[in-house]
Design a protein around this motif. Structure first.
Motif, PDB file in Angstrom:
ATOM      1  N   UNK A 220       0.825  -1.202   0.000  1.00 53.28           N
ATOM      2  CA  UNK A 220       0.000   0.000   0.000  1.00 53.28           C
ATOM      3  C   UNK A 220       0.859   1.252   0.000  1.00 53.28           C
ATOM      4  N   UNK A 221       0.220   2.366  -0.395  1.00 53.23           N
ATOM      5  CA  UNK A 221       0.926   3.639  -0.375  1.00 53.23           C
ATOM      6  C   UNK A 221       1.414   3.978   1.030  1.00 53.23           C
ATOM      7  N   UNK A 222       0.579   3.713   2.048  1.00 50.38           N
ATOM      8  CA  UNK A 222       0.999   4.120   3.386  1.00 50.38           C
ATOM      9  C   UNK A 222       2.242   3.357   3.838  1.00 50.38           C
ATOM     10  N   UNK A 223       2.438   2.125   3.339  1.00 49.67           N
ATOM     11  CA  UNK A 223       3.655   1.388   3.662  1.00 49.67           C
ATOM     12  C   UNK A 223       4.864   1.977   2.937  1.00 49.67           C
ATOM     13  N   UNK A 233      14.362   4.049   1.130  1.00 49.45           N
ATOM     14  CA  UNK A 233      14.423   4.293  -0.299  1.00 49.45           C
ATOM     15  C   UNK A 233      13.624   5.518  -0.676  1.00 49.45           C
ATOM     16  N   UNK A 234      13.383   5.656  -1.985  1.00 51.97           N
ATOM     17  CA  UNK A 234      12.641   6.793  -2.524  1.00 51.97           C
ATOM     18  C   UNK A 234      11.271   6.307  -2.958  1.00 51.97           C
ATOM     19  N   UNK A 235      10.229   6.929  -2.450  1.00 48.09           N
ATOM     20  CA  UNK A 235       8.858   6.525  -2.770  1.00 48.09           C
ATOM     21  C   UNK A 235       8.287   7.427  -3.845  1.00 48.09           C
ATOM     22  N   UNK A 236       7.374   6.870  -4.649  1.00 46.11           N
ATOM     23  CA  UNK A 236       6.554   7.677  -5.538  1.00 46.11           C
ATOM     24  C   UNK A 236       5.284   7.979  -4.743  1.00 46.11           C
ATOM     25  N   UNK A 237       5.215   9.179  -4.181  1.00 42.43           N
ATOM     26  CA  UNK A 237       4.227   9.455  -3.136  1.00 42.43           C
ATOM     27  C   UNK A 237       3.086  10.328  -3.636  1.00 42.43           C
ATOM     28  N   UNK A 238       1.871  10.065  -3.135  1.00 46.30           N
ATOM     29  CA  UNK A 238       0.737  10.952  -3.416  1.00 46.30           C
ATOM     30  C   UNK A 238       0.918  12.269  -2.666  1.00 46.30           C
ATOM     31  N   UNK A 239       0.829  13.374  -3.386  1.00 43.56           N
ATOM     32  CA  UNK A 239       1.133  14.680  -2.791  1.00 43.56           C
ATOM     33  C   UNK A 239       0.284  14.976  -1.564  1.00 43.56           C
ATOM     34  N   UNK A 240      -1.012  14.644  -1.622  1.00 42.02           N
ATOM     35  CA  UNK A 240      -1.910  14.964  -0.514  1.00 42.02           C
ATOM     36  C   UNK A 240      -1.521  14.237   0.758  1.00 42.02           C
ATOM     37  N   UNK A 241      -1.021  13.024   0.625  1.00 38.20           N
ATOM     38  CA  UNK A 241      -0.788  12.175   1.787  1.00 38.20           C
ATOM     39  C   UNK A 241       0.558  12.402   2.455  1.00 38.20           C
ATOM     40  N   UNK A 242       1.400  13.251   1.882  1.00 37.94           N
ATOM     41  CA  UNK A 242       2.703  13.514   2.505  1.00 37.94           C
ATOM     42  C   UNK A 242       2.817  14.962   2.976  1.00 37.94           C
ATOM     43  N   UNK A 243       1.710  15.707   2.962  1.00 40.37           N
ATOM     44  CA  UNK A 243       1.768  17.115   3.358  1.00 40.37           C
ATOM     45  C   UNK A 243       2.322  17.284   4.766  1.00 40.37           C
ATOM     46  N   UNK A 244       1.814  16.503   5.710  1.00 40.82           N
ATOM     47  CA  UNK A 244       2.271  16.624   7.096  1.00 40.82           C
ATOM     48  C   UNK A 244       3.738  16.242   7.227  1.00 40.82           C
ATOM     49  N   UNK A 245       4.170  15.223   6.475  1.00 36.45           N
ATOM     50  CA  UNK A 245       5.564  14.790   6.543  1.00 36.45           C
ATOM     51  C   UNK A 245       6.502  15.853   5.965  1.00 36.45           C
ATOM     52  N   UNK A 246       6.064  16.506   4.897  1.00 37.48           N
ATOM     53  CA  UNK A 246       6.870  17.587   4.329  1.00 37.48           C
ATOM     54  C   UNK A 246       6.960  18.758   5.300  1.00 37.48           C
TER      55      UNK A 246
END
Length: 292
Positions: A220-223, A233-246
């Motif tokens: 899954x994306x969350x994993x 590693x480097x993930x291909x991440x959904x922009x909306x779901x990494x806002x808090x991490x950024x």
């Protein structure tokens, strides 16, 4: 009236098609669920409600018919009881069904903010990925990708999304990413349901022939996002779901100027829902949450 504990056990087992999973949900033993099902079948008389298989159970035609009648009745009972549990007068219980990754990475961390903004709305959240018109339960607000059209539902864009590489700052300190070609020295985190995602991005970036040092496939994306936070590693991440991490500095986007378009997150509201006004307020709040 049939024994209500047996009815609850039947509904859980029929919904999950598993006595074991039903037992875990109800907080009882597998044997207790089996006994309750047997009690209900004896009370009703033949035919049986389940067919016992070597791996699990299946509903008989009569079992499916009973589930179709019992499930809405139990939901109405639960809904009625939820309005009398010591909640402040005027509190609305909004039943929300959202994608698991969206719930885990975006919605759940912000439920406290939602409660502060709308203290008269209590969210009852479940997760799922079934089509909007194929859900077994009744929900006031369903969050899925879109845009899609479903008979009897209104669709509303909540959050746009795109996908781009993301990794931890510590990973960049160990192995810089000054240009796209540097990905050849990195591990690319893949999502099993979208195996072409990295390849499509590399083609767009002009490096379609690039081969990474390694790949790591995750469910899954969350994993994959968590693996990126942990520096795997480097993930291909959904922009909306990494806002808090950024925002918190747990992730960075080494190539923010190159991204893939994606389906946005949409709210699907039943047109006949008595809580449409509350759903609209929650949707407006989601749209107004500041992005990174």
């Amino acid at each position: 009236m049939p024994p209500l504990n047996a009815v609850r056990a039947f509904e859980a087992a029929a919904r999950r098609l598993s006595f074991k999973d039903a037992a875990a949900e109800l907080g009882v033993t597998h044997g207790a669920v089996s006994r309750q099902i047997r009690l209900l079948e004896e009370w009703l008389g033949p035919p049986a409600l389940f067919r016992r298989l070597s791996h699990g159970v299946a509903l008989t035609m009569e079992g499916r018919a009973l589930l179709a009648d019992i499930q809405p009745a139990l939901e109405r009972i639960a809904r009625a009881a939820s309005t009398h549990g010591g909640r402040p007068s005027g509190t609305v219980v909004l039943r929300v069904n959202a994608l698991a990754t969206f719930s885990l990475r975006w919605l759940v961390p912000k439920l406290g903010q939602l409660r502060e903004a709308h203290p008269d709305i209590e969210v009852e959240l479940t997760t799922g990925s079934a089509p909007v018109d194929g859900l077994a339960g009744e929900y006031d607000l369903i969050i899925r990708g879109g845009p899609d059209a479903f008979d009897g539902f209104e669709a509303r864009l909540l959050l746009p999304e795109w996908r781009l590489p993301a990794c931890s700052p510590s990973l960049l300190q160990r192995q810089p990413l000054d240009e796209v070609g540097d990905l050849a020295r990195h591990t690319l985190l893949q999502v099993a349901s979208m195996p072409r995602l990295w390849r499509d991005w590399l083609v767009k970036a002009g490096h379609g022939a690039l081969e990474p040092a390694a790949t790591l496939m995750l469910d899954h994306f969350y994993l994959s996002i968590q693996a990126a936070v942990d520096g795997l590693g480097v993930a291909m991440a959904p922009s909306t779901l990494i806002e808090d991490d950024l925002r918190a500095g747990r992730l960075v986007t080494p190539f923010p100027q190159i991204s893939l378009p994606s389906r946005g997150y949409f709210a699907y509201t039943p047109v006949d829902s008595p809580l449409r006004a509350a759903s609209e307020r929650v949707c407006t709040w989601i749209e107004g949450v500041p992005a990174h």
